[in-house]
Structures are given as C-alpha cells and as structure tokens.
Design a protein around this motif. Sequence first.
Motif, PDB file in Angstrom:
ATOM      1  N   TYR A  89      -0.413   6.108   0.561  1.00 26.26           N
ATOM      2  CA  TYR A  89      -0.290   4.950   1.271  1.00 26.26           C
ATOM      3  C   TYR A  89       0.443   5.360   2.727  1.00 26.26           C
ATOM      4  CZ  TYR A  89      -0.675   1.853  -2.703  1.00 26.26           C
ATOM      5  OH  TYR A  89      -1.354   0.897  -3.484  1.00 26.26           O
ATOM      6  N   SER A  97      -1.962   6.974   4.887  1.00 30.72           N
ATOM      7  CA  SER A  97      -3.148   6.356   4.884  1.00 30.72           C
ATOM      8  C   SER A  97      -2.857   5.275   6.178  1.00 30.72           C
ATOM      9  CB  SER A  97      -3.448   5.685   3.812  1.00 30.72           C
ATOM     10  OG  SER A  97      -4.509   4.714   4.237  1.00 30.72           O
ATOM     11  N   TYR A  98      -1.558   4.747   6.429  1.00 30.29           N
ATOM     12  CA  TYR A  98      -1.361   3.719   7.465  1.00 30.29           C
ATOM     13  C   TYR A  98      -1.205   4.509   8.871  1.00 30.29           C
ATOM     14  CZ  TYR A  98       0.309   0.013   4.333  1.00 30.29           C
ATOM     15  OH  TYR A  98       0.314  -1.083   3.242  1.00 30.29           O
ATOM     16  N   GLU A 134      -8.861   4.774   2.937  1.00 34.38           N
ATOM     17  CA  GLU A 134      -7.652   4.499   3.776  1.00 34.38           C
ATOM     18  C   GLU A 134      -7.570   3.082   4.504  1.00 34.38           C
ATOM     19  OE1 GLU A 134      -5.721   7.151   3.779  1.00 34.38           O
ATOM     20  OE2 GLU A 134      -7.349   8.446   2.801  1.00 34.38           O
ATOM     21  N   HIS A 135      -6.484   2.833   5.062  1.00 37.92           N
ATOM     22  CA  HIS A 135      -6.394   1.745   5.536  1.00 37.92           C
ATOM     23  C   HIS A 135      -7.042   1.665   7.021  1.00 37.92           C
ATOM     24  CE1 HIS A 135      -2.927   1.399   2.839  1.00 37.92           C
ATOM     25  NE2 HIS A 135      -3.065   0.038   3.077  1.00 37.92           N
ATOM     26  N   GLY A 194      -4.158   3.453  -3.755  1.00 35.04           N
ATOM     27  CA  GLY A 194      -4.624   2.805  -2.159  1.00 35.04           C
ATOM     28  C   GLY A 194      -6.083   2.559  -2.552  1.00 35.04           C
ATOM     29  N   ASP A 222      -6.866  -0.643  -4.414  1.00 34.40           N
ATOM     30  CA  ASP A 222      -6.333  -1.545  -3.387  1.00 34.40           C
ATOM     31  C   ASP A 222      -7.555  -2.055  -2.429  1.00 34.40           C
ATOM     32  OD1 ASP A 222      -3.787  -2.129  -4.492  1.00 34.40           O
ATOM     33  OD2 ASP A 222      -2.914  -1.142  -2.523  1.00 34.40           O
ATOM     34  N   SER A 223      -8.091  -0.982  -1.825  1.00 36.25           N
ATOM     35  CA  SER A 223      -9.234  -0.977  -0.692  1.00 36.25           C
ATOM     36  C   SER A 223     -10.201  -1.850  -1.226  1.00 36.25           C
ATOM     37  CB  SER A 223      -9.629   0.111  -0.093  1.00 36.25           C
ATOM     38  OG  SER A 223     -10.687   0.072   0.684  1.00 36.25           O
ATOM     39  N   HIS A 272       1.616  -5.493   6.900  1.00 38.37           N
ATOM     40  CA  HIS A 272       1.498  -3.844   6.400  1.00 38.37           C
ATOM     41  C   HIS A 272       2.636  -3.212   6.437  1.00 38.37           C
ATOM     42  CE1 HIS A 272      -2.825  -5.554   6.965  1.00 38.37           C
ATOM     43  NE2 HIS A 272      -2.947  -4.833   5.933  1.00 38.37           N
ATOM     44  N   GLU A 321       4.053  -0.449   1.316  1.00 40.85           N
ATOM     45  CA  GLU A 321       3.894   0.829   0.268  1.00 40.85           C
ATOM     46  C   GLU A 321       4.181   2.102   0.813  1.00 40.85           C
ATOM     47  OE1 GLU A 321       1.356  -1.473   0.887  1.00 40.85           O
ATOM     48  OE2 GLU A 321       1.540  -2.950  -0.861  1.00 40.85           O
ATOM     49  N   ASN A 363      -2.030  -8.474  -3.318  1.00 38.12           N
ATOM     50  CA  ASN A 363      -1.429  -6.916  -3.685  1.00 38.12           C
ATOM     51  C   ASN A 363      -0.241  -6.871  -4.204  1.00 38.12           C
ATOM     52  OD1 ASN A 363      -3.881  -5.508  -2.853  1.00 38.12           O
ATOM     53  ND2 ASN A 363      -3.370  -5.303  -0.857  1.00 38.12           N
ATOM     54  N   HIS A 398       4.985   0.463  -8.557  1.00 36.38           N
ATOM     55  CA  HIS A 398       3.830  -0.014  -8.214  1.00 36.38           C
ATOM     56  C   HIS A 398       3.152  -0.911  -9.457  1.00 36.38           C
ATOM     57  CE1 HIS A 398      -0.340   0.012  -6.966  1.00 36.38           C
ATOM     58  NE2 HIS A 398      -0.947   0.717  -7.926  1.00 36.38           N
TER      59      HIS A 398
END
Lengths: 249, 249, 249, 249, 249, 249
Positions: free
Chosen positions: D51, D54-55, D82-83, D126, D129-130, E83, E86, E133, F112
């Motif tokens: 995460y 990824s942000y 990825e975000h 992640g 989630d995506s 956002h 996480e 989420n 999580h």
Amino acid sequence: VTDAPTILVVNCNTDAAMTERIAEIARGAASAHATIVGVTPQWGPSSAEGYLESYATAVASIDAVAGYTGGFDAVIMAGYGEHGREGMRQLVEQPVVDITEASALLACLLGHRFGVVTTLSSAVAGIEDSLRNAGVFDRCAAVVASDVAVSHIGDDDDATARALESAARTALSAGADVIVLGCAGFAGLDRRLEAALGVPVLDSVACAVQLAESLVNLGKQTSKAGPFAAPDSRKPWVGPRLGAPHRVR
Amino acid sequence: VTDAPTILVVNCNTDAAMTERIAEIARGAASAHATIVGVTPQWGPSSAEGYLESYATAVASIDAVAGYTGGFDAVIMAGYGEHGREGMRQLVEQPVVDITEASALLACLLGHRFGVVTTLSSAVAGIEDSLRNAGVFDRCAAVVASDVAVSHIGDDDDATARALESAARTALSAGADVIVLGCAGFAGLDRRLEAALGVPVLDSVACAVQLAESLVNLGKQTSKAGPFAAPDSRKPWVGPRLGAPHRVR
Amino acid sequence: VTDAPTILVVNCNTDAAMTERIAEIARGAASAHATIVGVTPQWGPSSAEGYLESYATAVASIDAVAGYTGGFDAVIMAGYGEHGREGMRQLVEQPVVDITEASALLACLLGHRFGVVTTLSSAVAGIEDSLRNAGVFDRCAAVVASDVAVSHIGDDDDATARALESAARTALSAGADVIVLGCAGFAGLDRRLEAALGVPVLDSVACAVQLAESLVNLGKQTSKAGPFAAPDSRKPWVGPRLGAPHRVR
Amino acid sequence: VTDAPTILVVNCNTDAAMTERIAEIARGAASAHATIVGVTPQWGPSSAEGYLESYATAVASIDAVAGYTGGFDAVIMAGYGEHGREGMRQLVEQPVVDITEASALLACLLGHRFGVVTTLSSAVAGIEDSLRNAGVFDRCAAVVASDVAVSHIGDDDDATARALESAARTALSAGADVIVLGCAGFAGLDRRLEAALGVPVLDSVACAVQLAESLVNLGKQTSKAGPFAAPDSRKPWVGPRLGAPHRVR
Amino acid sequence: VTDAPTILVVNCNTDAAMTERIAEIARGAASAHATIVGVTPQWGPSSAEGYLESYATAVASIDAVAGYTGGFDAVIMAGYGEHGREGMRQLVEQPVVDITEASALLACLLGHRFGVVTTLSSAVAGIEDSLRNAGVFDRCAAVVASDVAVSHIGDDDDATARALESAARTALSAGADVIVLGCAGFAGLDRRLEAALGVPVLDSVACAVQLAESLVNLGKQTSKAGPFAAPDSRKPWVGPRLGAPHRVR
Amino acid sequence: VTDAPTILVVNCNTDAAMTERIAEIARGAASAHATIVGVTPQWGPSSAEGYLESYATAVASIDAVAGYTGGFDAVIMAGYGEHGREGMRQLVEQPVVDITEASALLACLLGHRFGVVTTLSSAVAGIEDSLRNAGVFDRCAAVVASDVAVSHIGDDDDATARALESAARTALSAGADVIVLGCAGFAGLDRRLEAALGVPVLDSVACAVQLAESLVNLGKQTSKAGPFAAPDSRKPWVGPRLGAPHRVR
C-alpha cells in the motif's frame, strides 16, 4: 411418513383470538387428513411490530412448543418477520416452517421479484434481517409498510384492503411481480388483493401449511448435523428450561 | 383449484427410459389424486452436463411443452441445473417448478447450509449460475461433482452410492448440514445416502412434486406482470414457434 | 496470430436484413485487413426481447456457428443481453465475444458507472442476469427500457433517438457517466446520442469488434481447462448435434 | 480518431530500465502505426509491493503525465494492482487503461474464472482492492503470490518461471481457468507459462495496449460527467500542481 | 499504555488555518491528559474533493508523518473519504484512525443505518470506495453532497448549516437514522444539526479522537502480520523516502 | 455529558460468578471516574452456545435491564455473538454496546482482516449472523471454534490458552492479522495470546468499555428515528412487560 399429520401453528403473540383466526386459515389451506393445532404463547406482547417485541415472541413461542405435551409432525411459526426460527429448529426434530421464509420461497417460484406488504414501518428492518438470514433477500424488491397496526387489522376490512393495495402498488413499482402478505393477521385478504392487482398474492400462513405438509410427506426432519443440533440438556438453567428436545413420535 | 391435478414432468434429455424412471419417482412422491405425465424432448442430447447441452435442453424442453396438447396444472422441469426455467415461465400460465430451485428451497427449511452432489465437474458452473439467479446461492455451502456421468448412473448402484457419499462428505466438510441430490437420475438414492450420512438428503424430483402440488393447492399461477409475461404471439418466427402461451384449463 | 482475421458476427435473430446492417457496422469498426462475415440463424424469432425468445436465439446461434463450414478466427455474438455466451465458448476454440459483455468491459474503462439503454422492459431482467453472470453488474448504474421494439428501430430515426436520449438521461440520473446502447440494432446512433448527452456512448457491436481483434492479435483462445471444455462428442443426440468443436485453422 | 496514435506507457516505479523493458513489450503488442512512449516517474520507489509504495507511485505517475509536454492519445498505467487509476482519469481527457483492469477484462472473455499470479504476499491485498473497485473481483478465483520480488524477476528466468507456474497451479486449483500475470515485470513469460499449463496466460501490458488502441479506434474519451471530471484548476496548491487537465490533441 | 498520550491529527490539505481549527475540535473531544498535535502536509492542494486531489493528500499526509520527529501514540487522518489509510498503517506501528472509518464505526453503534453529508458531488464516489474498503458500506444508507465546497465552509455558517440540514434530510429519507458529518471542516456543526433533526449527528474528528484514545488505552498497535507490515527499508527510492517505520516510543 | 458515568455490564447468562469476573475485566479497562455495574439475568441458561440459548439470553438480558432501577449512562451486552442488541436499543435511550460489534469495529482499525476464536462449533453460525447483521462480516477472515465450552474455561488456564492459540493460528492462516477473543469468559487471556502470536489480540469486553465511554464522552444517545424507536408502551402484555423505555438521567 404419517398419513394424518398434526401441525402446530404457533401464533407469535398472546392474542388467543388471533391464534384462532390463523388456525382457521391454516385449516382452510391444509389437506383433509391433517390436524391443525393453534398454539398461543403464555406470555409476551399482544402483537409484535419491532425488534424488542420480536425477541420476546421468539422465546415465548419456543417456550410454548417446549411445553406442548401432545405429539406433532411439524411446527409453523406464524409471526411474519419475527425472530426465533433458528432456535425452534434446535428445539425440535420435526420440520420448522417460518411463514416469512415459506412465503418468500414460494414467491420465488411464481415471479421474478417479490414484494412484501407489512404492518408498521417499525417492523420493516426486522423483516429485512429475516429474509437476509434466510438467504432470499436478493429476490425481494421491497418491504413496504401499510401503516395498519396488527391490533387494527380487523377494524375496517375495506380500509385495510385499500392500505394493502396501496403498499403493494409501491412494491410493484419497485420491481416486484408477486406480493407476499407480511403479517399472519392479513390472512384472507389475498384473494381480494389478487383481484385488484392482477398479480399473485400469497398468504404466508397458507404457504407455510403447504410447505410443512410437503416436508412431512417427504419424511424429512430438521438437520441435527449443524447449528440446529439440540443444546446440551444437562446445562443448568435458572427458571423454566427451554430446549429439552422433542422426540419425533 | 383442481382436485385432481395433472403435472407434466419434463425430462431435459432425449432418453425416454430416464423420463419413465423420473416419472415413477414423481408418482411415488405425488398425492393419490394427482396424475403425473412424463414428457421427453423430441430432440437434443441424451444427457446434459454442461452449458452447451443445457441450452439445447432448455429449448427442447420448452418446445416439448409448447407442443403438448393435453391439459395440465403445473410443469416440473426435471433437469438439475439446466437452463430454461425463466423461458418456460413465459410460455405457460401454470406454475413452473425447476427441480434445482425446488430442492434448494426445501433444503433451506431443514438446515443451515445445503450442499449439492452432482454428476461431472463440467456441470458445476452452470448449477452455481442457476442457484445464483434463483437467489439462494448464499445458503449453498458447496456444489461437488461425484464423477458419475448421467449415462453411467445405473451401471453399478453400489459404486454410484459410494461416489455420492464421498462427494456428500466433502460438502459436509464445507459446512453443509443438508444434502441435495443434484441430478434427476439420482432419484431413489436419497434414503440410502441419508442412512449413511445421518443428515437430511433431498431428492430433487420429489421436492418439485411437493412444491408443484402446493402451488396448485393454493390456486396460484405464474406472474405475468413482470418478465414472465407471454411474448408477443404475432412476432414472425422462422421454424416452429415457441411461445404461444398455454391457457390454464 | 493471423494477419487477416475472419470474424463471424452472429445476429441472434432470423432477420437477415438486420444481420447485414450489423455486419456493416462491424466492418466500419474493424481494421482494414479483417473480414467480417455476417451469420443469420436458420430458425427462431425475428427479434428477441425476453427470456423465451432469448433461449431460442442461444441455440439457433450456436447451431448456425456449428454449421458454418468456413474458417474463422473469432465469433461475435450480436444479441444484446441474449443467452448462449457460455455454450458458444464450449463449441469453439476461438475467442467468443458477446456484445453485452464487450461493451460493459470497455465502458468500465471510460467512466465510473455505466448505464444501458435497451428496447422493451421485457428485456431488462435478462440483461441484468447477463451482466451479473459476467461479473460486471456492480459497475452498472441502471438498465433502462426505451420502449422502442427491435422491429420498430428503423421506423423513425428521430423518434428512436429521442427515446434513447430520454432513457439515457434516466440512467445518468441513476449515477451513470457512460452509456451503452443495449441492442445491436441501435448501431449507428452512438455519435448522435454522444453529441446530445456529452458523455461517452458505446455501440456494443463496435466494442465487440475491437475486443475480438484484440484477442486475435494476442493469439489467445477460449480456455478449455474449465467449464468451456468441449462436450463429449460421442454422446448420442436426437436431431442435429450441437457441439462438435471447431478446430482453429 | 487518429491513424497513428501515441500511447504513453507509465511505469509505476523509478526503475528506468524496467520502463524500457515494459515499453518494448508494449511495442511488440501494438499495431504497426502506433507509437509507444515509455514514461518513468521522477521520484518514488524502485518497485512497489504494498500500500505505502503504491500510494507513492500513484502520485508520481500522475505527476509524470501531468508534466509530459508532448501529445498523446491514451495512457497506460503499467503497475499491476497499483493505486492511481481514478486520479489519472481526472487528469486527462484521453482514455486511461490500467493493466490490472485491462487484463482482468480480457480474461473474462476467455474463461470462467481468472487467477492472478503476482510477486510478494504484501501486494495481494492491494490487488484485491483494485479488482473489487474495478467491479470484476467476482470473476477472480484467487490472487496468489509467487514470492518473486520485483527486483529479482530477471535474476534467474528459469526460477521465476517455475515460481510462477507453481503459483498458477494454486490458482487453477482454486477454480481459475485463465491466468493473468500480475506484474508488469513478468512481461514475456506468458508464452512459456501457457505452454506449461495448457490454459490462456495473459500479459497485462499487452492486454492494456490492445484495449488502449481499441478505445482510440472507437474515438472514445474518459467521461467527464461523473467523478472523473477535472478538478478545479484555480484551487491553490503548495508545491507542484497535479491536475491541470491535458487537452486532447 | 501511556497515561498522557500524544495524538497527531493530520489535516489532509495544506491549509494551516484549517489544521488549527481541526486540532481545536480534537482538543475539545480529547481527555484532559492527552496532547493533540496538528500536522499540516508540506505540499498538495488547499482542499481535496475528488480522486486526484485525494491521492495527493494521501502521500503528502504520509510524508508529513514520516518527517515528524517527535514521539506520538496514535495518528488521526483528518480527511473525510481521503486515500492513504492503508499506507499510513504500513508507515507507523501506532494505531492509525481515519475519520471516515471512525465515524462510520461509532454510527453503527447508535442507529440502524447511517447517512453521510459531505461537500461536493465530486467527493461522493471516493467516500463510497473508502467505506466499501473499510467493510462498513452495507450500513450506509446514502452519501449526500451539500454543495458546500471545503473552501467556503466558513463563509456563512447559517447557509452551511442549512445546506447540511437539507442534505441530511435526503439521507434520512433514504433510510438513515444517524448522520455523519463527512468533512473535517464541518466540525462544530454537529450540535446544531442534531437539534434541528432530532437524530444523532456525529462529528468525524471527535469520533476519531475517542477511538484513538480507546486504542491507546487498550495498549494496541497496528498489526504487522499482514499487509500493514513495514515496507522493505533497504529498497532504493528516488526523492524523499516514505516508509522508514516509526518506532513506538 | 457526565463526568462520572455508570455503565451497566450485562452478562448474558445466569452465572453470577462469571458476571463478577466480566465486571472486574470491565473495571480494569474503564477510566478511573467510571462506575461499572455487573448485571446478571434472573433466568435463562448458565451459558449460551447456540441459537436457542442465545434467544433466551436476549430476552433475559433485556428483562434484567428493564428491571434495573438505578440510573446509568450506557449498556454493555457482554455475550459474544448473542442475540438481543437491536431489542436493547429499543429499550433504552442510552448507548448500547454489544461486545461482538465493539471488538469487530476496533479490530477493523488495527488490521486488514480479523479472526474470531470462540468456544464451541455450535456458536459459530450465530456469531456469523451477528457480524453480518452488524455489517462488518466482510472484514472477518474466519470464526474458529476452540472446543472449549464456556463452563470449562476456567478449568485449566494453560489448556484453554493452548486451544485458543491453535484456533487463532487457523484464523491467521485464513487471512486474519488481528484476533478477537469471541467469548466474554476469555477475558484476561488476550495478553498471553498476543505474546504467543505476535498480532493484536482484542478482549471484547475491554473494547466495549472503551466504546461505551467514547459514546458517553461524545454525549450521544441511541437513535430513535428508525427501528430503535421505543415500542408502544400502551400495548397489552401478558406477563412482565419489556420495553417501558428508560429515560436518560
């Protein structure tokens, strides 16, 4: 498999006159060789239209069946949207048919989405929980209150029928093509509503009688291999014990 | 409401001997005054165990009922997990009971979660789709293939029963406390499996007979207020028309 | 990977003029080196707007491809919301692109929620089932009927465009920011509607052509490791067999 | 609609050598007239496997495109799981294709359920989630870590291929019949894995190239009628502004 | 367990005056022995009302905490629907409380369904993603925009309160019986709205303070056994590294 | 907002010694100025580990609070997974905190996915229902029985701890990164289990105390605008009335 089944029809509240009306409806829906026995809880509210009253009726209904000394072949729980279904299934070995679940299941066979018309708005959330836990909420288009309290159902049949028709039309607009009468006390109004709406309208007590007889005919009992196994009968209780399981006669 | 209903039991495949076996099971489950008529499609596969064959059986089954010239009071679709349920509901005004949906609904009344034991793994995805579209998949713990092809069910009853028991134990491990026999051809094996497993085991054809009679007893028809309204009968077709709706006698 | 793919575009109904219009739209969307072959089922309804007709078109479409004797590289199923997708994937080894699924997938790349505008209300439930089984219904804000029957699409282009615009605005109000034209016959109206609404409007046939070419370019075939494995070709059939799988040329 | 599209392929991390490898894969998948431009973020981690990283890559990727001064026709976000996808869709008017979403969408056309094989277990949540936010998680049988870190992918091709094959077999056991390579760095291993497993294996970058070209061919842009409308460009920022929207050339 | 906890309250945007207002609200909600430290990101937008700005605030917020050199016992992320949650949980070992999640959780204890009233419609989709989420979207009846931009909240308190009341009434009509103020900047308006509506109205910052103190009192830290484990601190970065994990003091 | 709150902690069963143990745990978790009052139902089972016993405890717990004559500021329902939460919320105006819901909510802030370790397998289905109706089941990785009956928890602390650790490891394998102790009687074992497992382990009673104090600090009451409105106090009851609502002191 018995040829002359006895079916307990347990009203959820303490109104014995309502028990008798429900039992009459059940007799009208039952096969000729079946015996319908109305059961009224010994304590609790005169009607149940929300969570608190519903929990009371759950235990009072279980209590009433636990204390019933005759033989029987199936139990019908005649409180629409009321709690207790899973507990009753632990109590007895015979099939337990909740009118909420029964009418939803038959509605699924007759249309694409069903709508429920019930009494007061205070009852709606509990009905939705019951349908969700029964696993059939995806087929429900809407649960609509008619604003007719249980205690006023018989006051004015025309007014009750008009209120139900209006609530049913809201449900049809939300996508329903079958209507379920969401209160045992609405029994008998299905034909009138069906004529007015032109869609199948199900009386939940009659549905439950059919399914109870179906399960008796098939010779099936409640599963005791999962969470409906009888509770430990040696466990100490304070006050009247619920849960000494009934043997199938 | 009729006193002596006629119920069509439509086998999904072209194996007339299987139709007769299914009709016999249905007669055993039906009330004394009911007439069971077995119907075999005129074309299509000798058994259906996957999407492609299932679509063929859907249309062949609808075709067979569209061409049936006698009167009837309900239709049972006796192909477990096969397509066509919603189309048949457009075709006729009488109740349509799919053995997949019927057995799942009654299983919901007997236990917490049901498991399905079926034939080949190629049939599993379609069964899951059918239960999902019926809105009862949340109550299904598992659909398990026994690796017994439809065409080999009768070859060795002991081997078939052993394979079903093994598949059922897998379903119980996945959380089921009720088992549904997921093929019309498994009819008759429910008692044996029930004795071996100690949980309710449902024959899907017998379940459907009970529910079809229930709906006839209640005097209910398929809703024509939603997507099951009859298709436009004036629409041009090439080849045999499906869909001139049957009138209720 | 072929440099000059042949793509079958299978109309779901028996209206050969509509097949030709759809094939023309497909040619307009295809790359220069691709060959588009329109295929018309040999039997079935002239248009499909509900479950019963949809099952017929499923089998008639599979039948048409099973009987096609030329080579091809991909199949497009050009009936919006119609059944058959999973059966066609069993029939052939080449990629199968359903216009319902294809347009929903591309819509997901262009906006947050898509809306579908379709023909009659009788088609809505089946479209919702198709999107749900495709796994993309969570991204669908609404499926809205325009009340334009397939057989009347070409009667008055302005009236059709106005009806689609009105239905699309309903979908936008429900949260859509992309519109999918939910009928192969609406092909060609996307630009006009896009100009009126100011949001992306997708023609489902054009989307399917792009995705079919994409899969051919990537050299991918339908998976035969799961439920889309070819059915057993030795299984007896009565009448014309569906399902002798096509080899990839 | 342009005849010679320029497609930006944005690596999510700061490893310029990886950008070049990804761009080469993209060129191999693109049509002859397309121009692929690799873009490397100016800051952030050398690889992203969770995460936090990824942000960072989300904003660095948006930053890189916001600062890109040339013209382009589509953006591919080449970080699997990825975000940033929704933010990039606010930034530009051109289509934005995330390799996570693109490969899932094409996988839906080729099989019943897809499985994803990715790098480290820290990336799994992640990715899930995506896929859930993309609305396609229902079709995903499993996301399985291969325990190959992004930074070690090229160390030993045989070891990497064996680890991916093992992870893919886990996904197949969980019900997948199509495999997606869940890391841009796995590009080029799809053919080898496909040969070993006998099921379609999708390279996510190649899928994204096909879908980006599809959207360009169709002349479609990102919808600005919903949450992907450009942010208010007059809003004060501290530091480099993201979000002055790119005009379509 | 510390007796005098220090809680970082991280504003999501670069407006230091707003940080101070939020910190004041937090101090009002905190216990006497707690220290509230307002933290303002060093870069990013002056307010965040959509995906693009939200991604920026995620990284800027993480950056701000990563660069904070003092000790602390919990982190509150004071951007409603933004956002980063996480990622922040990977960064630190202390508890991380997002005001979105915190207020939804406490709302679940006070009513049946909660409604969120927020700023602009551009923020709604991201808020819904965040609640989904977080796993609590099933309890959310509606997220309703008040059309009050973050930058205009303080312009006219009466106009803001009226706009929130109107949005809240829409949420109540959709089934909510508890209201959450869906912007940190709305802090202080809860009492006024509660008086007007007669239902509980929750200030999200105050909720987060209570939950942060609760977790500190219980002596609990963020789990490092799953996806919130710290990222590999040896991984090369270009530019300022995020993610050298903070030790608990 | 009171400075010295009184919190009722209602044990679900009739074992007064267990009530005292739970109250002691609650006192250990409460702030210095709070008063914890243990409440024991006057009737019902000595422990509850399934649906039937759970319904009894629901009504007995509501009965106990209805009959409590002192003032109080919040109610904690200290039966993990037991029924009654929604009914208690109708009974009182003060906040009602169920230990099942409370511990799940705080677990959501720390990891999580959470796992629950509970007593007997007969309790699992009811716990899952409770979490589902609470809307937080999506974040639950598994509910695992330790096979330690409530009545045997104190028999051998080491054996109990080992059984819990084993069940917790099963939950971690299923994806949990936080563990909730799913029985009020497990109170005190959280530290030991946390040390053994290296993940946060939550005592559900302590969590509920924190959340009850949080709601009191915020000055919030149960919403009476939806299904938790008090039942009609004029409705006739047979036997002791439940439901004359408590006024907030």
